[in-house]
Write a protein that holds these residues in place. Structure first.
Motif, PDB file in Angstrom:
ATOM      1  N   SER A   1     -19.930  -6.941  14.772  1.00  0.00           N
ATOM      2  CA  SER A   1     -19.347  -6.735  13.446  1.00  0.00           C
ATOM      3  C   SER A   1     -17.839  -6.683  13.541  1.00  0.00           C
ATOM      4  CB  SER A   1     -19.836  -5.405  12.858  1.00  0.00           C
ATOM      5  OG  SER A   1     -21.236  -5.387  12.751  1.00  0.00           O
ATOM      6  N   ILE A   2     -17.188  -7.024  12.423  1.00  0.00           N
ATOM      7  CA  ILE A   2     -15.725  -6.920  12.358  1.00  0.00           C
ATOM      8  C   ILE A   2     -15.310  -6.227  11.059  1.00  0.00           C
ATOM      9  CG2 ILE A   2     -15.427  -8.962  13.805  1.00  0.00           C
ATOM     10  CD1 ILE A   2     -14.608 -10.533  11.316  1.00  0.00           C
ATOM     11  N   PHE A   3     -14.191  -5.504  11.145  1.00  0.00           N
ATOM     12  CA  PHE A   3     -13.627  -4.784   9.997  1.00  0.00           C
ATOM     13  C   PHE A   3     -12.457  -5.579   9.419  1.00  0.00           C
ATOM     14  CE2 PHE A   3     -15.521  -1.337  12.545  1.00  0.00           C
ATOM     15  CZ  PHE A   3     -16.193  -0.613  11.575  1.00  0.00           C
ATOM     16  N   VAL A   4     -12.493  -5.803   8.119  1.00  0.00           N
ATOM     17  CA  VAL A   4     -11.502  -6.631   7.425  1.00  0.00           C
ATOM     18  C   VAL A   4     -10.949  -5.822   6.237  1.00  0.00           C
ATOM     19  CG1 VAL A   4     -11.148  -8.828   6.221  1.00  0.00           C
ATOM     20  CG2 VAL A   4     -12.867  -8.666   8.050  1.00  0.00           C
ATOM     21  N   PRO A   5      -9.613  -5.789   6.061  1.00  0.00           N
ATOM     22  CA  PRO A   5      -9.055  -4.961   4.979  1.00  0.00           C
ATOM     23  C   PRO A   5      -9.474  -5.424   3.584  1.00  0.00           C
ATOM     24  CG  PRO A   5      -7.317  -5.743   6.465  1.00  0.00           C
ATOM     25  CD  PRO A   5      -8.581  -6.463   6.845  1.00  0.00           C
ATOM     26  N   MET A   6      -9.196  -4.597   2.599  1.00  0.00           N
ATOM     27  CA  MET A   6      -9.458  -4.938   1.192  1.00  0.00           C
ATOM     28  C   MET A   6      -8.584  -6.106   0.761  1.00  0.00           C
ATOM     29  SD  MET A   6      -7.522  -2.588  -1.654  1.00  0.00           S
ATOM     30  CE  MET A   6      -8.035  -3.754  -2.928  1.00  0.00           C
ATOM     31  N   THR A   7      -8.965  -6.734  -0.327  1.00  0.00           N
ATOM     32  CA  THR A   7      -8.134  -7.780  -0.921  1.00  0.00           C
ATOM     33  C   THR A   7      -8.205  -7.689  -2.442  1.00  0.00           C
ATOM     34  OG1 THR A   7      -9.881  -9.419  -1.093  1.00  0.00           O
ATOM     35  CG2 THR A   7      -8.652  -9.366   0.980  1.00  0.00           C
ATOM     36  N   GLY A   8      -7.248  -8.353  -3.065  1.00  0.00           N
ATOM     37  CA  GLY A   8      -7.318  -8.609  -4.503  1.00  0.00           C
ATOM     38  C   GLY A   8      -6.718  -7.569  -5.412  1.00  0.00           C
ATOM     39  N   ALA A   9      -5.963  -6.613  -4.867  1.00  0.00           N
ATOM     40  CA  ALA A   9      -5.455  -5.539  -5.725  1.00  0.00           C
ATOM     41  C   ALA A   9      -4.278  -6.014  -6.572  1.00  0.00           C
ATOM     42  CB  ALA A   9      -5.033  -4.342  -4.880  1.00  0.00           C
ATOM     43  N   PRO A  10      -4.360  -5.843  -7.891  1.00  0.00           N
ATOM     44  CA  PRO A  10      -3.229  -6.201  -8.757  1.00  0.00           C
ATOM     45  C   PRO A  10      -2.116  -5.146  -8.772  1.00  0.00           C
ATOM     46  CG  PRO A  10      -5.124  -5.530 -10.085  1.00  0.00           C
ATOM     47  CD  PRO A  10      -5.573  -5.526  -8.648  1.00  0.00           C
ATOM     48  N   PHE A  11      -2.381  -3.976  -8.183  1.00  0.00           N
ATOM     49  CA  PHE A  11      -1.354  -2.931  -8.058  1.00  0.00           C
ATOM     50  C   PHE A  11      -1.386  -2.391  -6.626  1.00  0.00           C
ATOM     51  CE2 PHE A  11      -2.464  -3.005 -12.521  1.00  0.00           C
ATOM     52  CZ  PHE A  11      -1.231  -2.899 -13.154  1.00  0.00           C
ATOM     53  N   LEU A  12      -0.332  -1.678  -6.262  1.00  0.00           N
ATOM     54  CA  LEU A  12      -0.398  -0.905  -5.022  1.00  0.00           C
ATOM     55  C   LEU A  12       0.074   0.506  -5.308  1.00  0.00           C
ATOM     56  CD1 LEU A  12       2.456  -1.449  -2.383  1.00  0.00           C
ATOM     57  CD2 LEU A  12       2.732  -1.946  -4.808  1.00  0.00           C
ATOM     58  N   ARG A  13      -0.316   1.435  -4.430  1.00  0.00           N
ATOM     59  CA  ARG A  13       0.410   2.704  -4.305  1.00  0.00           C
ATOM     60  C   ARG A  13       1.225   2.565  -3.036  1.00  0.00           C
ATOM     61  NH1 ARG A  13      -0.298   7.282  -7.337  1.00  0.00           N
ATOM     62  NH2 ARG A  13      -2.012   7.200  -8.815  1.00  0.00           N
ATOM     63  N   ASP A  14       2.526   2.657  -3.180  1.00  0.00           N
ATOM     64  CA  ASP A  14       3.422   2.249  -2.101  1.00  0.00           C
ATOM     65  C   ASP A  14       3.740   3.385  -1.131  1.00  0.00           C
ATOM     66  OD1 ASP A  14       5.311   3.840  -3.371  1.00  0.00           O
ATOM     67  OD2 ASP A  14       6.431   2.141  -4.214  1.00  0.00           O
ATOM     68  N   LEU A  15       4.744   3.171  -0.293  1.00  0.00           N
ATOM     69  CA  LEU A  15       5.112   4.149   0.732  1.00  0.00           C
ATOM     70  C   LEU A  15       5.601   5.473   0.138  1.00  0.00           C
ATOM     71  CD1 LEU A  15       6.794   1.706   3.246  1.00  0.00           C
ATOM     72  CD2 LEU A  15       4.964   3.299   3.847  1.00  0.00           C
ATOM     73  N   ASP A  16       5.908   5.473  -1.169  1.00  0.00           N
ATOM     74  CA  ASP A  16       6.227   6.723  -1.864  1.00  0.00           C
ATOM     75  C   ASP A  16       5.078   7.170  -2.763  1.00  0.00           C
ATOM     76  OD1 ASP A  16       8.902   6.955  -0.825  1.00  0.00           O
ATOM     77  OD2 ASP A  16       9.397   5.226  -2.085  1.00  0.00           O
ATOM     78  N   ASP A  17       3.907   6.561  -2.588  1.00  0.00           N
ATOM     79  CA  ASP A  17       2.721   6.845  -3.411  1.00  0.00           C
ATOM     80  C   ASP A  17       2.949   6.522  -4.883  1.00  0.00           C
ATOM     81  OD1 ASP A  17       0.014   7.533  -3.406  1.00  0.00           O
ATOM     82  OD2 ASP A  17       0.413   9.579  -4.075  1.00  0.00           O
ATOM     83  N   VAL A  18       3.885   5.625  -5.171  1.00  0.00           N
ATOM     84  CA  VAL A  18       4.128   5.183  -6.553  1.00  0.00           C
ATOM     85  C   VAL A  18       3.230   3.984  -6.844  1.00  0.00           C
ATOM     86  CG1 VAL A  18       5.832   4.193  -8.147  1.00  0.00           C
ATOM     87  CG2 VAL A  18       6.493   6.030  -6.551  1.00  0.00           C
ATOM     88  N   ARG A  19       2.544   4.038  -7.978  1.00  0.00           N
ATOM     89  CA  ARG A  19       1.680   2.930  -8.404  1.00  0.00           C
ATOM     90  C   ARG A  19       2.530   1.921  -9.158  1.00  0.00           C
ATOM     91  NH1 ARG A  19      -1.451   1.098 -12.642  1.00  0.00           N
ATOM     92  NH2 ARG A  19      -3.636   0.553 -12.259  1.00  0.00           N
ATOM     93  N   ARG A  20       2.565   0.689  -8.650  1.00  0.00           N
ATOM     94  CA  ARG A  20       3.401  -0.341  -9.278  1.00  0.00           C
ATOM     95  C   ARG A  20       2.865  -1.720  -8.933  1.00  0.00           C
ATOM     96  NH1 ARG A  20       6.206  -2.548  -5.161  1.00  0.00           N
ATOM     97  NH2 ARG A  20       6.734  -1.247  -3.378  1.00  0.00           N
ATOM     98  N   LEU A  21       3.495  -2.760  -9.524  1.00  0.00           N
ATOM     99  CA  LEU A  21       3.092  -4.135  -9.227  1.00  0.00           C
ATOM    100  C   LEU A  21       3.585  -4.524  -7.840  1.00  0.00           C
ATOM    101  CD1 LEU A  21       3.885  -5.872 -12.642  1.00  0.00           C
ATOM    102  CD2 LEU A  21       1.629  -5.312 -11.709  1.00  0.00           C
ATOM    103  N   PRO A  22       2.772  -5.229  -7.076  1.00  0.00           N
ATOM    104  CA  PRO A  22       3.172  -5.615  -5.712  1.00  0.00           C
ATOM    105  C   PRO A  22       4.038  -6.872  -5.680  1.00  0.00           C
ATOM    106  CG  PRO A  22       0.755  -5.613  -6.025  1.00  0.00           C
ATOM    107  CD  PRO A  22       1.387  -5.615  -7.376  1.00  0.00           C
TER     108      PRO A  22
END
Lengths: 517, 517
Positions: free
Chosen positions: A122-143
């Motif tokens: 088995s292999i582990f693969v990160p998520m995809t497809g997010a229209p937003f992120l929570r960034d390095l300051d935990d702020v939710r914004r457009l990527p």
């Protein structure tokens, strides 16, 4: 050649783990080779009942292929095509899926990071497809594209993640119609692990494959998989042209496609676990069968995206008991058909990285690990039903994957007799901290998570009273600071950039966007 | 009579669930009757290897019983006693444990809440022993008796919790030497579910049993278990007088005792999974064997408290992969010996109810459910390595138990054919929301958690942007407001209060406190 892959690397084992501990920050665990038994709630009669029900759906109800080429392909393959609806005889389905390889080796840019896949691997693969992120300051914004680059670096830096995937977050500052080019380039450039290929259209998929030709050489793609595409079905029982044309692009080049019905249990399936699995199974089989119509022997993966729907609010749910049960059952069906399979990890609907997110992610991870999933997608970052990728959650999920990896490896017995001698040496009332067996084994004995704080409250307060979100963001900053780019060969890099520049001139700018799960 | 319990209530099934939905707030799920297969990583040879190693420890190394009465009991039972060290022949151990009942029915004050136990039947029991709480305002502080009452009410109000346990939090406003009386009374008064009995000393245990005599009638205790005690061993291989005298009190009255080695993997066991299980198994067997020396046929439970220790900081860890593996193995050993077994749920070391707490709890819950634990202790509230019980986490854990319960029940097939007709009715591209099968099944089809928010971020913001801690505390306040005391018979209540008053006059005030896990 695919069914009996030569293994360029040794998978698992003590040496691999030791090598990893000694290696630089960007080291990677080998593909998981599981020894834990599968959770299999169905007996052979129940497996046969699902199989029979699914085949009856394919025969009697049929599947809609909203795509002229596919309908023509099916006619030639001997299916009973009535309008857009394709009725598939179970004999035909069984014959077609029998040529899907049960395992293969993914070739990575760095051949040391190639991955045996399928069966117990088995292999582990990160998520995809997010229209937003929570960034390095935990702020939710457009990527932006820079955010996507950052996530590809984090995937590169996470030992238990075997892939950088592709569009972890949508780079909103890049024109929609050009995005697939920059996403692919970012995967290729920021890591030498395997990755995924965009399937937002047939033509986009062809661009991805052309870039793979540049990176690996066209002959390599004929030899072994280098990139994975995902094609979602529209449950119930519909495949559309966009996905099918991308599927054709991948299959023609012998690159694996995840055939993933998109299930919202209770809304587009019956409101019941076993019947929902039977429908999903019929849908997956129809996609898998079509891959072999496109090209016999093409690698393909039994897929699904799976949530249950709240019958009160209509909201999709994650980490629920029924999703776990469905995963166990789907694993049994995929093994029954002898094809590798894909599921989704670390799903959840929390809006922040709170305890809900932790519960849901861990429930989901246990489900896919006990089910024996091969392609463990969405393994890091997912939150808010996939609407955002969280940096903090990404690095914690990646550590959880390393813990799940260790669990699924099962029990070691190589030091058993030696340790039983230690019990005799220590005797009643003693302790083991200084014993030779402890000193020889403490590093590998028990997983020590970096991001889970197990200190006393006094120590934790002295350290700044940080909850896991703050610690995780600090850790993400730290490892990004230590990131070293695994340089692309200069000529290859230039060829890739030339290709992108040419295609940007050719492709008109457009705004439409498809998201896959 | 104990081994073939008559069942006063029907366990599991559709009717039970429907009854629960219709019932008032304080309804309770029947004992879990699992249909999910066990996770069993050992083959028969490996089980034999653990068994053989454990028996060799008992024979060659022996176990220290720091208690004159136990040593005299063992001499009479034919063991080889050298000083405080008791060497146990495997034949003697096997003979002794063979008389432990493999299952029984717990009698609750409300006979409708009695519980089949052992084999495929499991029960969820809240955490105990916290010296602090996080209260309804999420403030960490010392608990009072009123706080303990509140937790007993919350346990009563939680459908998936089958017990109120005993000292969920330490009532610091009650004198240590009188605490066991008020703790027991609180369990008895605020709920009619089953509960646990304090084992902080032999004499305290006798007080608990005397109060059970008042509540149930002395003859009932001879007939069936009504209360559970826990006795911790001191790993490696030591039992002390306090625990053994409490064990004697319970066994003499045929009330179940959890024989629980206290394992800090790597510190008081070898730093390795399989050898740690072999030592723990030897310890549990020695305790279980002694229960039958005390009274043949007394109910007893294979127990353990299990953490792994960080080899860097010495801190105990929870939710780690090795703890999961050990649970799977211990479940196999308990079933090999045909005795019910106990493990710990929802453990974790987080200082607040953050994502760490969620991950750790869910990892632990999956471990004990896949392992097939019968007595699922510490199922709600545990945080900070047991240093505090969190109100918010308590109610969320209780909901997680309901979700785990549903998962462990396994897959229903009763509507399969009906639902497959729905697939034909709906056909490709349709939806199921209005279909008769959906309308008939939506309530039971998919678990809908109350405390997990799966709404859109816009809806979540409109609802006040609450993280799970805030929602859970609001929910706890709400259900406490709806709490109705299941009234004790007045004469019984008076007799209990008289007993407490008398014992308070007799027992000198003291400060020492023992904590059990």
């Amino acid at each position: 050649m695919i069914e009996n892959p030569t293994r360029p690397i040794r998978s698992g084992g003590r040496e691999a783990r030791r090598a990893m501990r000694m290696a630089p920050r960007s080291s990677m665990l080998p593909a998981l080779e599981r020894n834990l038994p599968y959770c299999e709630p169905m007996d052979p009669d129940q497996i046969a009942r699902i199989d029979n029900a699914s085949m009856a759906i394919l025969e009697d109800v049929g599947v809609v292929f909203r795509d002229e080429i596919a309908l023509e392909d099916w006619r030639k393959a001997g299916a009973d095509v009535r309008g857009e609806r394709v009725h598939l005889d179970r004999g035909l389905v069984r014959e077609l899926i029998s040529t899907i390889p049960s395992s293969w080796t993914y070739r990575a840019r760095n051949i040391e990071r190639s991955l045996p896949f399928g069966g117990r691997h088995s292999i582990f693969v990160p998520m995809t497809g997010a229209p937003f992120l929570r960034d390095l300051d935990d702020v939710r914004r457009l990527p932006t594209l820079a955010d996507l680059n950052m996530f590809h670096k984090l995937a590169h830096l996470s030992p238990a993640l075997h892939s950088t995937a592709h569009v972890i977050v949508e780079p909103m500052d890049v024109k929609v119609s050009h995005r697939h080019l920059h996403i692919t380039y970012s995967s290729m450039k920021h890591s030498d692990k395997t990755f995924m290929g965009m399937t937002t259209s047939g033509r986009n998929a062809e661009d991805v494959l052309a870039m793979c030709d540049i990176l690996f050489g066209a002959d390599v793609l004929e030899e072994t998989p280098v990139v994975t595409g995902n094609c979602n079905g529209n449950s119930p029982l519909v495949w559309d042209e966009t996905m099918l044309s991308a599927m054709r692009a991948f299959c023609k080049r012998k690159q694996p496609v995840l055939c993933s019905p998109f299930v919202l249990g209770g809304a587009n399936t019956p409101a019941s676990v076993a019947p929902a699995v039977a429908q999903l199974n019929a849908e997956a089989l129809s996609g898998l069968a079509y891959t072999q119509v496109i090209r016999k022997g093409a690698p393909a993966v039994y897929g699904h995206y799976l949530s249950t729907v709240s019958m009160k609010s209509g909201a999709p749910m994650a980490g629920t008991p029924e999703i776990s049960l469905m995963n166990y059952m789907i694993g049994q069906m995929a093994r029954f058909y002898n094809v590798p399979w894909r599921s989704s990890n670390t799903l959840g609907g929390a809006k922040t990285f709170d305890a809900q997110a932790g519960y849901e992610s861990a429930m989901t991870m246990n489900a896919v690990l006990h089910a024996g999933t091969n392609y463990i997608w969405h393994s890091a970052g997912w939150n808010e039903a996939g609407m955002h990728c969280s940096v903090a959650k990404f690095v914690v999920d990646a550590e959880m994957c390393a813990m799940g990896y260790r669990m699924a490896e099962g029990v070691r017995w190589d030091d058993f007799d030696e340790a039983m001698q230690a019990v005799r040496d220590v005797g009643p009332g003693g302790h083991y901290l200084g014993h030779a067996h402890t000193l020889a084994n403490f590093e590998r004995a028990f997983f020590m998570p970096k991001l889970f704080d197990n200190n006393s409250i006094e120590q934790w307060q002295a350290d700044g009273s940080q909850e896991i979100t703050a610690r995780a963001l600090e850790y993400a900053r730290k490892i990004l600071g230590e990131y070293e780019e695994p340089k692309l060969d200069e000529a290859t890099d230039e060829a890739l950039r030339d290709y992108i520049a040419r295609r940007e001139r050719e492709i008109p700018a457009a705004d439409a966007v498809n998201t896959e799960y």
